[in-house]
Scaffold this motif. Structure first.
Motif, mmCIF file in Angstrom:
data_model
loop_
_atom_site.group_PDB
_atom_site.id
_atom_site.type_symbol
_atom_site.label_atom_id
_atom_site.label_comp_id
_atom_site.label_asym_id
_atom_site.label_seq_id
_atom_site.Cartn_x
_atom_site.Cartn_y
_atom_site.Cartn_z
ATOM 1 N N GLY A 66 -12.915 41.538 -8.532
ATOM 2 C CA GLY A 66 -11.703 40.814 -8.888
ATOM 3 C C GLY A 66 -10.942 41.570 -9.961
ATOM 4 N N LEU A 67 -9.659 41.798 -9.711
ATOM 5 C CA LEU A 67 -8.826 42.538 -10.649
ATOM 6 C C LEU A 67 -7.595 41.719 -10.997
ATOM 7 N N GLY A 68 -7.427 41.413 -12.273
ATOM 8 C CA GLY A 68 -6.240 40.700 -12.726
ATOM 9 C C GLY A 68 -5.050 41.645 -12.750
ATOM 10 N N VAL A 69 -3.954 41.226 -12.160
ATOM 11 C CA VAL A 69 -2.728 42.019 -12.117
ATOM 12 C C VAL A 69 -1.573 41.161 -12.622
ATOM 13 N N THR A 70 -0.466 41.811 -12.943
ATOM 14 C CA THR A 70 0.685 41.080 -13.462
ATOM 15 C C THR A 70 1.276 40.152 -12.414
ATOM 16 N N ASP A 71 1.395 40.627 -11.171
ATOM 17 C CA ASP A 71 2.042 39.842 -10.117
ATOM 18 C C ASP A 71 1.351 40.121 -8.784
ATOM 19 N N ASN A 110 -10.278 41.378 -4.767
ATOM 20 C CA ASN A 110 -9.466 40.184 -4.962
ATOM 21 C C ASN A 110 -8.508 40.487 -6.101
ATOM 22 N N LEU A 111 -7.210 40.515 -5.812
ATOM 23 C CA LEU A 111 -6.204 40.747 -6.838
ATOM 24 C C LEU A 111 -5.609 39.394 -7.199
ATOM 25 N N TYR A 112 -5.592 39.085 -8.492
ATOM 26 C CA TYR A 112 -5.114 37.761 -8.895
ATOM 27 C C TYR A 112 -4.187 37.862 -10.094
ATOM 28 N N SER A 113 -3.292 36.885 -10.175
ATOM 29 C CA SER A 113 -2.424 36.754 -11.344
ATOM 30 C C SER A 113 -2.316 35.271 -11.661
ATOM 31 N N MET A 114 -2.060 35.006 -12.917
ATOM 32 C CA MET A 114 -1.903 33.614 -13.327
ATOM 33 C C MET A 114 -0.691 33.049 -12.600
ATOM 34 N N ALA A 115 -0.875 31.880 -12.004
ATOM 35 C CA ALA A 115 0.216 31.269 -11.229
ATOM 36 C C ALA A 115 1.253 30.684 -12.190
ATOM 37 N N PRO A 116 2.511 30.752 -11.775
ATOM 38 C CA PRO A 116 3.528 30.072 -12.586
ATOM 39 C C PRO A 116 3.198 28.589 -12.635
ATOM 40 N N GLN A 117 3.481 27.979 -13.734
ATOM 41 C CA GLN A 117 3.197 26.556 -13.860
ATOM 42 C C GLN A 117 4.118 25.760 -12.934
ATOM 43 N N ASP A 118 3.526 24.892 -12.132
ATOM 44 C CA ASP A 118 4.307 24.056 -11.228
ATOM 45 C C ASP A 118 4.978 22.946 -12.038
ATOM 46 N N PRO A 119 6.207 22.594 -11.664
ATOM 47 C CA PRO A 119 6.879 21.519 -12.390
ATOM 48 C C PRO A 119 6.158 20.204 -12.158
ATOM 49 N N PRO A 120 6.145 19.325 -13.175
ATOM 50 C CA PRO A 120 5.497 18.015 -12.996
ATOM 51 C C PRO A 120 6.214 17.212 -11.918
ATOM 52 N N THR A 121 5.425 16.412 -11.213
ATOM 53 C CA THR A 121 6.032 15.583 -10.154
ATOM 54 C C THR A 121 6.081 14.144 -10.571
#
Length: 121
Positions: A66-71, A110-121
């Motif tokens: 697993g490798l953390g990437v910017t996007d 596995n390339l991963y990046s922190m997901a943008p925060q989803d707006p509250p519903t």
């Protein structure tokens, strides 16, 4: 335990082919170390990636690098444009975006990046 370094070792059938693949995919310079015949190491962020030429038969256990990437989405596009078989971009709400691919020997990345925060519903 005071861990000062981490090395992830992956078996490869053809070291030359694997070195070129990882250099191209991870945009790496030449290997940083060749500690033994048939073994090379790259420094990838704060971890060492060790490729060793050996039989690649699987014992049932599977390593995933697993490798953390910017996007992750942009990396997926870049890798697909290189002609690599890349899985779909998966969005895990509030957590990560990730994409999977395999090297020529079947080692999974596995390339991963922190997901943008989803707006509250």
């Amino acid at each position: 335990m005071d861990v000062s370094s981490v090395t992830v070792g992956l078996p490869v059938a053809d070291l030359r082919v694997a070195v070129e693949w990882y250099r191209r995919v991870l945009q790496l310079p030449a290997p940083d170390l060749e500690p033994a015949e048939g073994v090379v190491e790259f420094r990838v962020g704060t971890v060492w990636l060790q490729l060793s030429e050996e039989p690649i038969a699987r014992s049932g256990a599977e390593v995933v690098l697993g490798l953390g990437v910017t996007d992750a989405a942009l990396e997926r596009e870049r890798l697909a444009a290189m002609g690599l078989e890349v899985g779909p971009l998966v969005h895990v709400e509030g957590a990560v975006d990730y994409v999977d691919l395999a090297d020529p020997d079947g080692n999974r990345l596995n390339l991963y990046s922190m997901a943008p925060q989803d707006p509250p519903t």
